[in-house]
Design a protein around this motif. Structure first.
Motif, PDB file in Angstrom:
ATOM      1  N   ASP A 114      -4.123   2.237  -3.131  1.00  0.00           N
ATOM      2  CA  ASP A 114      -4.690   1.207  -2.280  1.00  0.00           C
ATOM      3  C   ASP A 114      -4.017   0.132  -1.739  1.00  0.00           C
ATOM      4  N   VAL A 117      -4.562  -4.003  -3.007  1.00  0.00           N
ATOM      5  CA  VAL A 117      -4.581  -4.461  -4.480  1.00  0.00           C
ATOM      6  C   VAL A 117      -3.835  -5.573  -4.878  1.00  0.00           C
ATOM      7  N   ASP A 136     -11.578  -3.059  -0.233  1.00  0.00           N
ATOM      8  CA  ASP A 136     -10.602  -2.122  -0.631  1.00  0.00           C
ATOM      9  C   ASP A 136     -10.111  -1.458   0.855  1.00  0.00           C
ATOM     10  N   PRO A 250      -6.737   1.074  -9.387  1.00  0.00           N
ATOM     11  CA  PRO A 250      -7.804   0.359  -8.424  1.00  0.00           C
ATOM     12  C   PRO A 250      -9.239   0.722  -9.054  1.00  0.00           C
TER      13      PRO A 250
END
Length: 323
Positions: A114, A117, A136, A250
Protein backbone atom coordinates in the motif's frame (compact mmCIF):
# COMPACT_ATOMS: atom_id res chain seq x y z
CA UNK A 1 14.43 6.35 16.71
CA UNK A 2 14.53 8.06 13.32
CA UNK A 3 16.55 6.70 10.44
CA UNK A 4 18.22 9.03 8.00
CA UNK A 5 17.58 8.70 4.29
CA UNK A 6 20.95 7.05 3.80
CA UNK A 7 20.47 4.53 6.60
CA UNK A 8 16.95 3.74 5.43
CA UNK A 9 17.79 2.97 1.83
CA UNK A 10 21.33 1.66 1.97
CA UNK A 11 20.21 -1.76 3.20
CA UNK A 12 16.77 -1.91 1.66
CA UNK A 13 17.63 -5.00 -0.41
CA UNK A 14 19.49 -8.19 0.29
CA UNK A 15 21.05 -8.60 -3.14
CA UNK A 16 24.69 -8.08 -3.96
CA UNK A 17 26.63 -8.61 -7.16
CA UNK A 18 28.22 -12.04 -7.27
CA UNK A 19 31.28 -12.02 -9.54
CA UNK A 20 31.48 -15.77 -10.00
CA UNK A 21 34.45 -18.01 -10.72
CA UNK A 22 36.90 -16.62 -13.23
CA UNK A 23 35.27 -13.20 -13.44
CA UNK A 24 38.56 -11.45 -12.65
CA UNK A 25 40.24 -13.13 -15.63
CA UNK A 26 38.02 -11.58 -18.28
CA UNK A 27 37.70 -7.90 -19.25
CA UNK A 28 34.87 -6.32 -17.28
CA UNK A 29 34.02 -2.64 -16.91
CA UNK A 30 32.44 -1.53 -13.61
CA UNK A 31 30.63 1.82 -13.47
CA UNK A 32 28.94 3.04 -10.30
CA UNK A 33 27.44 6.00 -8.54
CA UNK A 34 25.13 7.12 -5.72
CA UNK A 35 21.36 6.65 -5.84
CA UNK A 36 18.58 7.30 -3.32
CA UNK A 37 20.94 7.21 -0.36
CA UNK A 38 22.43 3.92 -1.58
CA UNK A 39 24.35 3.16 -4.80
CA UNK A 40 24.09 1.67 -8.27
CA UNK A 41 26.66 -0.45 -10.05
CA UNK A 42 26.79 -1.65 -13.64
CA UNK A 43 29.03 -4.44 -14.94
CA UNK A 44 29.66 -4.57 -18.70
CA UNK A 45 32.13 -6.20 -21.07
CA UNK A 46 35.07 -3.94 -21.85
CA UNK A 47 34.47 -1.62 -24.78
CA UNK A 48 31.49 0.70 -24.19
CA UNK A 49 32.12 4.37 -23.48
CA UNK A 50 32.08 4.38 -19.67
CA UNK A 51 31.60 8.15 -19.51
CA UNK A 52 28.52 8.02 -21.75
CA UNK A 53 27.08 5.07 -19.83
CA UNK A 54 27.64 6.76 -16.49
CA UNK A 55 26.06 9.99 -17.72
CA UNK A 56 22.95 8.18 -18.98
CA UNK A 57 22.48 6.20 -15.76
CA UNK A 58 23.01 9.22 -13.52
CA UNK A 59 20.37 11.08 -15.52
CA UNK A 60 17.84 8.31 -14.79
CA UNK A 61 18.59 8.43 -11.06
CA UNK A 62 18.23 12.22 -10.99
CA UNK A 63 14.94 12.08 -12.90
CA UNK A 64 13.34 9.49 -10.62
CA UNK A 65 14.62 11.18 -7.47
CA UNK A 66 13.31 14.55 -8.62
CA UNK A 67 9.88 13.13 -9.32
CA UNK A 68 9.25 10.52 -6.61
CA UNK A 69 11.40 11.11 -3.55
CA UNK A 70 9.29 11.68 -0.40
CA UNK A 71 12.45 13.11 1.18
CA UNK A 72 12.37 16.10 -1.19
CA UNK A 73 9.83 18.89 -0.74
CA UNK A 74 10.38 19.92 -4.37
CA UNK A 75 9.64 16.48 -5.89
CA UNK A 76 6.27 15.76 -7.47
CA UNK A 77 5.44 13.35 -4.66
CA UNK A 78 6.74 15.83 -2.08
CA UNK A 79 4.39 18.51 -3.41
CA UNK A 80 1.48 16.06 -3.57
CA UNK A 81 2.08 15.06 0.06
CA UNK A 82 2.23 18.67 1.25
CA UNK A 83 -1.00 19.64 -0.54
CA UNK A 84 -4.49 19.40 0.96
CA UNK A 85 -6.04 19.65 -2.50
CA UNK A 86 -8.37 16.74 -3.32
CA UNK A 87 -8.55 17.72 -6.99
CA UNK A 88 -6.28 16.51 -9.75
CA UNK A 89 -2.61 17.37 -9.21
CA UNK A 90 -0.48 17.33 -12.35
CA UNK A 91 2.52 15.00 -12.38
CA UNK A 92 4.71 13.57 -15.13
CA UNK A 93 3.66 10.53 -17.13
CA UNK A 94 6.32 8.35 -15.48
CA UNK A 95 4.97 9.22 -12.02
CA UNK A 96 1.45 8.35 -13.16
CA UNK A 97 2.76 5.02 -14.48
CA UNK A 98 4.48 4.14 -11.20
CA UNK A 99 1.42 5.06 -9.12
CA UNK A 100 -0.73 3.00 -11.50
CA UNK A 101 1.48 -0.07 -10.98
CA UNK A 102 1.57 0.55 -7.23
CA UNK A 103 -2.23 0.56 -7.11
CA UNK A 104 -2.40 -2.58 -9.29
CA UNK A 105 -0.12 -4.50 -6.92
CA UNK A 106 -2.07 -3.09 -3.96
CA UNK A 107 -5.30 -4.52 -5.38
CA UNK A 108 -3.64 -7.81 -6.36
CA UNK A 109 -2.18 -8.28 -2.88
CA UNK A 110 -5.34 -7.29 -1.03
CA UNK A 111 -3.62 -4.18 0.30
CA UNK A 112 -0.48 -5.92 1.62
CA UNK A 113 1.42 -3.47 -0.59
CA UNK A 114 0.00 0.00 0.00
CA UNK A 115 1.75 3.19 -1.16
CA UNK A 116 -0.27 5.29 1.31
CA UNK A 117 1.35 3.90 4.50
CA UNK A 118 4.14 6.47 4.53
CA UNK A 119 2.79 8.07 7.69
CA UNK A 120 3.13 4.73 9.50
CA UNK A 121 6.63 4.26 8.11
CA UNK A 122 7.49 7.68 9.51
CA UNK A 123 5.81 7.00 12.84
CA UNK A 124 8.18 4.09 13.45
CA UNK A 125 11.21 6.17 12.50
CA UNK A 126 11.89 4.87 8.99
CA UNK A 127 10.76 7.69 6.72
CA UNK A 128 10.19 11.44 6.31
CA UNK A 129 6.38 11.55 6.29
CA UNK A 130 5.10 12.57 9.72
CA UNK A 131 1.68 14.15 9.09
CA UNK A 132 -1.23 11.88 10.11
CA UNK A 133 -3.02 10.33 7.16
CA UNK A 134 -6.45 8.81 6.63
CA UNK A 135 -7.58 6.34 3.97
CA UNK A 136 -5.70 3.72 1.97
CA UNK A 137 -4.73 2.84 -1.61
CA UNK A 138 -8.40 2.76 -2.66
CA UNK A 139 -8.57 6.51 -2.03
CA UNK A 140 -5.91 7.35 -4.63
CA UNK A 141 -6.84 7.84 -8.28
CA UNK A 142 -4.69 8.20 -11.40
CA UNK A 143 -5.80 10.17 -14.45
CA UNK A 144 -4.39 11.01 -17.84
CA UNK A 145 -1.98 13.62 -16.48
CA UNK A 146 -2.24 13.59 -12.73
CA UNK A 147 -3.18 11.95 -9.44
CA UNK A 148 -5.63 12.83 -6.71
CA UNK A 149 -6.55 11.82 -3.17
CA UNK A 150 -9.92 11.46 -1.52
CA UNK A 151 -8.68 12.73 1.85
CA UNK A 152 -6.78 16.04 2.19
CA UNK A 153 -4.17 14.56 4.55
CA UNK A 154 -3.31 11.56 2.38
CA UNK A 155 0.28 11.01 1.28
CA UNK A 156 2.13 8.72 -1.11
CA UNK A 157 5.36 6.88 -0.37
CA UNK A 158 6.69 5.13 -3.47
CA UNK A 159 9.93 3.89 -1.88
CA UNK A 160 8.67 0.31 -2.16
CA UNK A 161 8.39 0.52 -5.95
CA UNK A 162 10.25 3.57 -7.32
CA UNK A 163 13.66 1.89 -7.03
CA UNK A 164 12.42 -0.95 -9.22
CA UNK A 165 11.09 1.58 -11.72
CA UNK A 166 14.45 3.35 -11.74
CA UNK A 167 16.24 0.05 -12.39
CA UNK A 168 13.91 -0.68 -15.33
CA UNK A 169 14.67 2.76 -16.77
CA UNK A 170 18.39 2.20 -16.35
CA UNK A 171 18.09 -1.09 -18.21
CA UNK A 172 16.12 0.70 -20.94
CA UNK A 173 18.83 3.36 -21.16
CA UNK A 174 21.51 0.71 -21.70
CA UNK A 175 19.31 -1.07 -24.24
CA UNK A 176 18.89 2.25 -26.04
CA UNK A 177 22.67 2.62 -26.25
CA UNK A 178 22.86 -0.69 -28.10
CA UNK A 179 24.28 -2.65 -25.16
CA UNK A 180 23.10 -6.25 -24.97
CA UNK A 181 25.31 -7.75 -22.24
CA UNK A 182 25.30 -6.16 -18.79
CA UNK A 183 24.39 -6.60 -15.14
CA UNK A 184 23.10 -3.64 -13.16
CA UNK A 185 22.36 -3.36 -9.46
CA UNK A 186 20.49 -0.53 -7.76
CA UNK A 187 20.39 -0.57 -3.98
CA UNK A 188 20.27 -4.36 -3.87
CA UNK A 189 17.91 -4.94 -6.81
CA UNK A 190 19.47 -6.52 -9.87
CA UNK A 191 18.74 -7.05 -13.55
CA UNK A 192 20.91 -8.75 -16.16
CA UNK A 193 20.85 -8.89 -19.95
CA UNK A 194 22.78 -11.18 -22.25
CA UNK A 195 25.85 -12.91 -20.86
CA UNK A 196 28.90 -12.36 -18.69
CA UNK A 197 32.13 -11.90 -20.74
CA UNK A 198 33.19 -15.42 -19.68
CA UNK A 199 30.25 -16.77 -21.70
CA UNK A 200 28.01 -17.84 -18.82
CA UNK A 201 24.79 -16.17 -17.76
CA UNK A 202 24.82 -13.46 -15.10
CA UNK A 203 24.81 -14.77 -11.53
CA UNK A 204 23.96 -12.98 -8.29
CA UNK A 205 24.07 -13.96 -4.64
CA UNK A 206 21.21 -13.68 -2.18
CA UNK A 207 22.52 -12.61 1.19
CA UNK A 208 21.92 -14.79 4.24
CA UNK A 209 19.99 -12.41 6.52
CA UNK A 210 21.80 -13.16 9.77
CA UNK A 211 24.13 -10.96 11.84
CA UNK A 212 27.83 -11.26 11.21
CA UNK A 213 30.02 -11.61 8.15
CA UNK A 214 28.42 -11.41 4.72
CA UNK A 215 27.52 -14.90 3.47
CA UNK A 216 25.43 -15.82 0.46
CA UNK A 217 22.48 -18.10 1.08
CA UNK A 218 21.94 -18.90 -2.59
CA UNK A 219 23.57 -18.31 -5.96
CA UNK A 220 20.94 -17.49 -8.57
CA UNK A 221 20.91 -17.25 -12.36
CA UNK A 222 18.79 -14.31 -13.51
CA UNK A 223 17.86 -15.62 -16.94
CA UNK A 224 17.17 -12.09 -18.19
CA UNK A 225 14.83 -11.26 -15.31
CA UNK A 226 14.97 -8.75 -12.47
CA UNK A 227 15.44 -9.79 -8.86
CA UNK A 228 14.30 -7.72 -5.87
CA UNK A 229 14.68 -8.50 -2.18
CA UNK A 230 12.86 -7.09 0.84
CA UNK A 231 14.03 -7.81 4.38
CA UNK A 232 14.66 -6.41 7.84
CA UNK A 233 18.27 -7.36 8.55
CA UNK A 234 19.51 -3.76 8.41
CA UNK A 235 16.44 -1.51 8.53
CA UNK A 236 15.19 -2.59 11.95
CA UNK A 237 15.63 -2.10 15.66
CA UNK A 238 14.50 -3.83 18.84
CA UNK A 239 12.57 -2.42 21.79
CA UNK A 240 11.69 -4.56 24.80
CA UNK A 241 12.54 -7.70 22.86
CA UNK A 242 10.34 -6.85 19.86
CA UNK A 243 11.82 -6.31 16.41
CA UNK A 244 10.57 -3.31 14.38
CA UNK A 245 11.36 -3.16 10.68
CA UNK A 246 10.69 -0.63 7.93
CA UNK A 247 8.13 -2.77 6.06
CA UNK A 248 4.63 -2.01 7.28
CA UNK A 249 1.84 -4.59 7.50
CA UNK A 250 -1.10 -2.39 6.45
CA UNK A 251 -3.63 -4.87 7.87
CA UNK A 252 -2.14 -4.46 11.36
CA UNK A 253 -0.96 -0.88 11.07
CA UNK A 254 2.53 -1.61 12.34
CA UNK A 255 5.80 -3.14 11.08
CA UNK A 256 5.55 -6.71 9.84
CA UNK A 257 6.73 -9.12 12.53
CA UNK A 258 7.55 -12.81 12.65
CA UNK A 259 10.19 -15.30 11.61
CA UNK A 260 10.41 -14.05 8.03
CA UNK A 261 13.78 -12.37 7.41
CA UNK A 262 13.69 -11.67 3.67
CA UNK A 263 11.78 -12.34 0.46
CA UNK A 264 13.36 -12.35 -3.00
CA UNK A 265 11.19 -12.16 -6.13
CA UNK A 266 12.06 -12.78 -9.78
CA UNK A 267 9.93 -11.01 -12.37
CA UNK A 268 10.31 -9.72 -15.94
CA UNK A 269 10.32 -6.12 -14.67
CA UNK A 270 12.03 -4.76 -11.58
CA UNK A 271 9.11 -2.46 -10.74
CA UNK A 272 6.88 -5.51 -10.25
CA UNK A 273 9.52 -7.56 -8.42
CA UNK A 274 10.14 -4.62 -6.08
CA UNK A 275 6.49 -4.13 -5.11
CA UNK A 276 5.76 -7.87 -4.83
CA UNK A 277 8.76 -8.47 -2.54
CA UNK A 278 7.43 -5.78 -0.20
CA UNK A 279 3.90 -7.20 -0.32
CA UNK A 280 5.03 -10.75 0.39
CA UNK A 281 7.15 -9.66 3.33
CA UNK A 282 4.20 -7.73 4.76
CA UNK A 283 1.99 -10.82 4.40
CA UNK A 284 4.40 -13.01 6.34
CA UNK A 285 5.83 -16.41 5.41
CA UNK A 286 2.70 -18.57 5.48
CA UNK A 287 0.25 -16.19 3.80
CA UNK A 288 2.93 -14.85 1.46
CA UNK A 289 3.97 -18.29 0.26
CA UNK A 290 0.35 -19.33 -0.28
CA UNK A 291 -0.34 -16.14 -2.25
CA UNK A 292 2.82 -16.65 -4.32
CA UNK A 293 1.86 -20.20 -5.21
CA UNK A 294 -1.61 -19.07 -6.25
CA UNK A 295 -0.23 -16.30 -8.45
CA UNK A 296 2.74 -18.35 -9.77
CA UNK A 297 5.24 -15.83 -8.38
CA UNK A 298 8.87 -16.97 -8.35
CA UNK A 299 9.95 -16.20 -4.79
CA UNK A 300 12.41 -17.29 -2.14
CA UNK A 301 11.38 -16.82 1.50
CA UNK A 302 14.15 -16.94 4.12
CA UNK A 303 12.92 -17.56 7.67
CA UNK A 304 14.82 -17.36 10.93
CA UNK A 305 14.86 -20.83 12.45
CA UNK A 306 16.74 -21.02 15.72
CA UNK A 307 20.26 -19.96 14.85
CA UNK A 308 19.87 -20.73 11.16
CA UNK A 309 17.72 -20.09 8.10
CA UNK A 310 14.85 -22.10 6.65
CA UNK A 311 13.82 -21.68 3.00
CA UNK A 312 10.50 -21.72 1.17
CA UNK A 313 10.43 -21.40 -2.62
CA UNK A 314 7.42 -20.76 -4.85
CA UNK A 315 6.74 -20.60 -8.56
CA UNK A 316 9.75 -21.57 -10.64
CA UNK A 317 12.34 -20.00 -8.35
CA UNK A 318 14.00 -23.39 -7.78
CA UNK A 319 14.85 -23.51 -11.49
CA UNK A 320 17.04 -20.41 -11.07
CA UNK A 321 19.03 -21.66 -8.06
CA UNK A 322 22.59 -22.57 -9.08
CA UNK A 323 23.99 -23.32 -5.64
Amino acid sequence: MRLTRRRLLSGAGAMLLFPGAGAARVPLTIIDGPAFGAAWRAALPAGPDAVAVGTALRAVVASVDGAMSPFRADSEIGRFNASDDTGWIAVAAETCAVVTEALRVARLSGGAFDPTVGALVGRYGFGPIIRPSAGDHRDIAVGAAGIRKAQPSMTLDLCGIAKGHALDRMVAALDGMGLSDFLIELGGEVCGRGRHPSGRGWQVGIERPLPGELVFQRLVGLGGQALATSGDRINSYEVAGRRYGHIIDPAQGHPAAGALASVSVLAPEAITADALATALFAMGAEAGAAFSEGEAIAALFLLRDGGGIREITTGDFDAHILA
